[in-house]
Design an enzyme around this catalytic site. Structure first.
Site, PDB file in Angstrom:
ATOM      1  N   ARG A   1       0.824  -1.211   0.000  1.00  0.00           N
ATOM      2  CA  ARG A   1       0.000   0.000   0.000  1.00  0.00           C
ATOM      3  C   ARG A   1       0.857   1.260   0.000  1.00  0.00           C
ATOM      4  O   ARG A   1       0.508   2.266  -0.614  1.00  0.00           O
ATOM      5  CB  ARG A   1      -0.924  -0.006   1.227  1.00  0.00           C
ATOM      6  CG  ARG A   1      -2.058  -1.034   1.088  1.00  0.00           C
ATOM      7  CD  ARG A   1      -2.617  -1.362   2.455  1.00  0.00           C
ATOM      8  NE  ARG A   1      -3.824  -2.173   2.428  1.00  0.00           N
ATOM      9  CZ  ARG A   1      -3.862  -3.502   2.296  1.00  0.00           C
ATOM     10  NH1 ARG A   1      -2.742  -4.187   2.136  1.00  0.00           N
ATOM     11  NH2 ARG A   1      -5.017  -4.148   2.313  1.00  0.00           N
TER      12      ARG A   1
ATOM     13  N   ARG B   1      -6.402 -18.038  -8.728  1.00  0.00           N
ATOM     14  CA  ARG B   1      -7.120 -17.386  -7.613  1.00  0.00           C
ATOM     15  C   ARG B   1      -8.260 -16.500  -8.124  1.00  0.00           C
ATOM     16  O   ARG B   1      -8.125 -15.826  -9.147  1.00  0.00           O
ATOM     17  CB  ARG B   1      -6.120 -16.600  -6.750  1.00  0.00           C
ATOM     18  CG  ARG B   1      -5.116 -17.569  -6.130  1.00  0.00           C
ATOM     19  CD  ARG B   1      -4.167 -16.902  -5.213  1.00  0.00           C
ATOM     20  NE  ARG B   1      -4.826 -16.372  -4.041  1.00  0.00           N
ATOM     21  CZ  ARG B   1      -4.223 -15.617  -3.124  1.00  0.00           C
ATOM     22  NH1 ARG B   1      -2.941 -15.325  -3.283  1.00  0.00           N
ATOM     23  NH2 ARG B   1      -4.881 -15.190  -2.081  1.00  0.00           N
TER      24      ARG B   1
ATOM     25  N   GLN C   1      -8.570  -7.167   0.850  1.00  0.00           N
ATOM     26  CA  GLN C   1      -8.125  -6.909  -0.527  1.00  0.00           C
ATOM     27  C   GLN C   1      -9.273  -6.347  -1.348  1.00  0.00           C
ATOM     28  O   GLN C   1      -9.090  -5.408  -2.133  1.00  0.00           O
ATOM     29  CB  GLN C   1      -7.582  -8.197  -1.149  1.00  0.00           C
ATOM     30  CG  GLN C   1      -6.324  -8.687  -0.453  1.00  0.00           C
ATOM     31  CD  GLN C   1      -5.779  -9.960  -1.055  1.00  0.00           C
ATOM     32  OE1 GLN C   1      -6.417 -10.596  -1.889  1.00  0.00           O
ATOM     33  NE2 GLN C   1      -4.598 -10.356  -0.622  1.00  0.00           N
TER      34      GLN C   1
ATOM     35  N   ASP D   1      -3.888 -15.212   7.744  1.00  0.00           N
ATOM     36  CA  ASP D   1      -2.635 -15.732   7.170  1.00  0.00           C
ATOM     37  C   ASP D   1      -1.871 -16.632   8.144  1.00  0.00           C
ATOM     38  O   ASP D   1      -0.804 -17.149   7.795  1.00  0.00           O
ATOM     39  CB  ASP D   1      -1.730 -14.567   6.754  1.00  0.00           C
ATOM     40  CG  ASP D   1      -2.325 -13.789   5.581  1.00  0.00           C
ATOM     41  OD1 ASP D   1      -3.082 -14.387   4.801  1.00  0.00           O
ATOM     42  OD2 ASP D   1      -2.032 -12.584   5.467  1.00  0.00           O
TER      43      ASP D   1
ATOM     44  N   ARG E   1       3.955 -19.892   3.083  1.00  0.00           N
ATOM     45  CA  ARG E   1       3.601 -20.091   4.497  1.00  0.00           C
ATOM     46  C   ARG E   1       3.563 -21.574   4.871  1.00  0.00           C
ATOM     47  O   ARG E   1       3.839 -21.935   6.018  1.00  0.00           O
ATOM     48  CB  ARG E   1       2.285 -19.385   4.826  1.00  0.00           C
ATOM     49  CG  ARG E   1       2.355 -17.883   4.569  1.00  0.00           C
ATOM     50  CD  ARG E   1       1.361 -17.089   5.369  1.00  0.00           C
ATOM     51  NE  ARG E   1       1.162 -15.764   4.804  1.00  0.00           N
ATOM     52  CZ  ARG E   1       1.992 -14.722   4.973  1.00  0.00           C
ATOM     53  NH1 ARG E   1       3.077 -14.843   5.701  1.00  0.00           N
ATOM     54  NH2 ARG E   1       1.725 -13.558   4.405  1.00  0.00           N
TER      55      ARG E   1
HETATM   56  C1  S3P Z   1      -4.219  -8.926   2.643  1.00  0.00           C
HETATM   57  C2  S3P Z   1      -5.441  -9.398   2.995  1.00  0.00           C
HETATM   58  C3  S3P Z   1      -5.723 -10.827   3.217  1.00  0.00           C
HETATM   59  C4  S3P Z   1      -4.444 -11.628   3.434  1.00  0.00           C
HETATM   60  C5  S3P Z   1      -3.370 -11.262   2.448  1.00  0.00           C
HETATM   61  C6  S3P Z   1      -3.030  -9.796   2.532  1.00  0.00           C
HETATM   62  C7  S3P Z   1      -4.063  -7.487   2.397  1.00  0.00           C
HETATM   63  O1  S3P Z   1      -6.399 -11.334   2.090  1.00  0.00           O
HETATM   64  O2  S3P Z   1      -4.718 -13.005   3.345  1.00  0.00           O
HETATM   65  O3  S3P Z   1      -2.199 -12.020   2.705  1.00  0.00           O
HETATM   66  O4  S3P Z   1      -2.926  -6.992   2.342  1.00  0.00           O
HETATM   67  O5  S3P Z   1      -5.093  -6.803   2.253  1.00  0.00           O
HETATM   68  P1  S3P Z   1      -8.003 -11.225   1.982  1.00  0.00           P
HETATM   69  O6  S3P Z   1      -8.301  -9.815   2.193  1.00  0.00           O
HETATM   70  O7  S3P Z   1      -8.383 -11.667   0.620  1.00  0.00           O
HETATM   71  O8  S3P Z   1      -8.522 -12.124   3.061  1.00  0.00           O
END
Ligand code: S3P
Length: 443
Positions: free
Chosen positions: A28, A129, A176, A322, A398
């Site tokens: 970000r 994905r 996300q 995670d 992971r």
């Molecule tokens: C993340 C949000 C998570 C996480 C990913 C990083 C982010 O995914 O699993 O490793 O940086 O916004 P989701 O928002 O799809 O759960």
């Protein structure tokens, strides 16, 4: 190139270490700095493949980014409307996100409101994905995004002059998706409101505020309007709790361990594992808590402890989305069973993490019952795990690190396949693991 590891019991974990910068914040920081006005300096930027891919994409979109030292970036912001189409002929102009779901989904939001076309591609795992979760709200905002059948990458994002704000209640619990919508909303007319059924990490919201964009947010809801500007700022990225998680579990399960992890981000939307491990009996203390880059951070001191199994409520899932590979390993060495439910999202991460962890732990002699949205892990308590096995990490960073931790309490060598993607989030893992006493080497 496939990289395998050999992991085996080392010594008690000791030392005073830092883990790499937070992946979510690093992605970000470079995105917002790129579309801000002025020069931003980022410290503690994660030098992982995922975040470097995002920075490389922004450079290809015309943003000048310098890397004067490891973990440092100087970003000469191009302004909200200063990006331009990639003219680089590599991949016919396609922008390669590598293994990074965060990179692809957030950039999809950022690029949806641009006046030029873009194409986002990823590696084999990312190409499996689902992207429908971002395409759907962005399309409602007026974006034009094409994907393969089923909503899979590559993504073709067609030029749009103006998007429209939406009031969106997300059917998936995902930071996300929220972030993609909020980034697109910067380019939209009117107000965008995003509502969640469970609060997720709020870095996009807090960082937009730090870059001077008016935004209202609280757990589970965010609201902003288009038509403002971002102003450059400096960002100190704290250590990634998700990387620290493997060392927290390793030091908890290896008798005699006493390990200090410095400057770890402890945003409450990330630290579900801390709560879970403490409920299991872990000895983890917070020392010198403070703010780092606007985020709560602390030093975590972890000492080994006897763990006991717990029934994890589904409400824990979002705050440790995670950390399940690490939790599964802690559960494997607990007395009694640990049950997880409400975690079907784990099946569509970098790998199917429920299936991958269950298969790996079973081959080490741990009984695991898998369900569609979780698992029950029957801990072995003080016993050692089987050795001599070949375990598949499924190319998931992971899983590879989780199995390396599990092997610290095996009877001997454990061979872990396909570990190269650890470089996406924690490139120095082997060296750091060795430094603190873990038995780990590449084969
Ligand atoms: C993340 C949000 C998570 C996480 C990913 C990083 C982010 O995914 O699993 O490793 O940086 O916004 P989701 O928002 O799809 O759960």
């Amino acid at each position: 190139m496939n990289l395998d590891w050999i992991a085996c019991p080392g010594s008690a974990l000791r030392g005073d270490v830092r883990v790499p910068g937070d992946k979510s914040i690093s992605h970000r920081s470079v995105m917002l700095a790129a579309i801000a006005e002025g020069t931003s300096r980022i410290k503690g930027f994660l030098e992982g493949e995922d975040t470097r891919a995002t920075a490389a994409i922004l450079s290809r979109l015309g943003v000048r980014i310098e890397a004067p030292s490891v973990g440092e970036r100087i970003v000469y912001g191009a302004g909200l409307h200063g990006l331009h189409a990639s003219t680089n002929p590599v991949n016919q102009g396609a922008l390669d996100c590598g293994n990074a779901g965060t990179g692809m989904r957030l950039l999809c939001g950022l690029l949806a409101g641009q006046g030029f076309d873009s194409m986002l591609v990823g590696d084999a795992s990312l190409s499996r994905r689902p992207m429908g979760r971002v395409i759907e709200p962005l399309t409602r905002m007026g974006a034009s995004i094409e994907a393969l059948d089923g909503g899979f990458p590559p993504l073709r994002i067609n030029a749009k002059k103006a998007l429209q704000g939406i009031d969106y209640k997300s059917p998936v619990v995902s930071a996300q998706v929220k972030s993609a919508v909020l980034l697109a909303a910067l380019y939209a007319n009117g107000t965008t409101r995003f509502r969640e059924t469970q609060p997720t990490r709020d870095y996009t919201e807090s960082m937009l505020a730090a870059f001077g964009w008016p935004i209202r947010y609280a757990p589970g809801e965010a609201q902003l309007e288009g038509g403002h500007r971002l102003h450059a700022t400096d960002i100190d990225v704290p250590g990634d709790f998700s990387s620290a998680a493997f060392l927290l579990v390793a030091a908890s399960i290896v008798p005699g361990s006493d390990l200090m992890l410095r400057d770890i981000g402890i945003n409450p939307r990330r630290t579900g594992l801390l709560t879970a491990l403490r409920a299991m009996g872990a000895d983890i203390r917070e020392e010198s808590s403070r703010k780092l880059g606007g985020e709560p951070a602390t030093n975590l001191r972890v000492r080994s402890a006897n763990l006991r199994g717990i029934a994890m409520p589904a409400s824990f899932v979002a705050d440790m989305i995670d950390e399940f590979p690490a939790l599964f390993v802690a559960a494997a060495f607990a007395e009694g069973a640990t049950s997880v439910r409400g975690a079907a999202e784990l099946r569509i991460k970098e790998s199917d993490r429920l299936a991958g962890m269950a298969a790996g732990l079973r081959s080490l002699g741990v009984e695991v019952d898998e369900t569609p949205d979780g698992a029950t892990i029957h801990g072995v308590g003080a016993r050692a795990l089987a050795c001599g096995q070949v375990i598949d990490s499924l190319g998931d960073h992971r899983l590879a690190m989780a199995f390396a931790v599990a092997a610290q309490r095996a009877d001997g060598d454990v061979h872990i396949r396909d570990c190269e993607n650890v470089a996406t989030s924690f490139p120095e893992f082997i060296g750091l693991a060795q430094d603190v006493g873990m038995g780990l080497r590449s084969s």
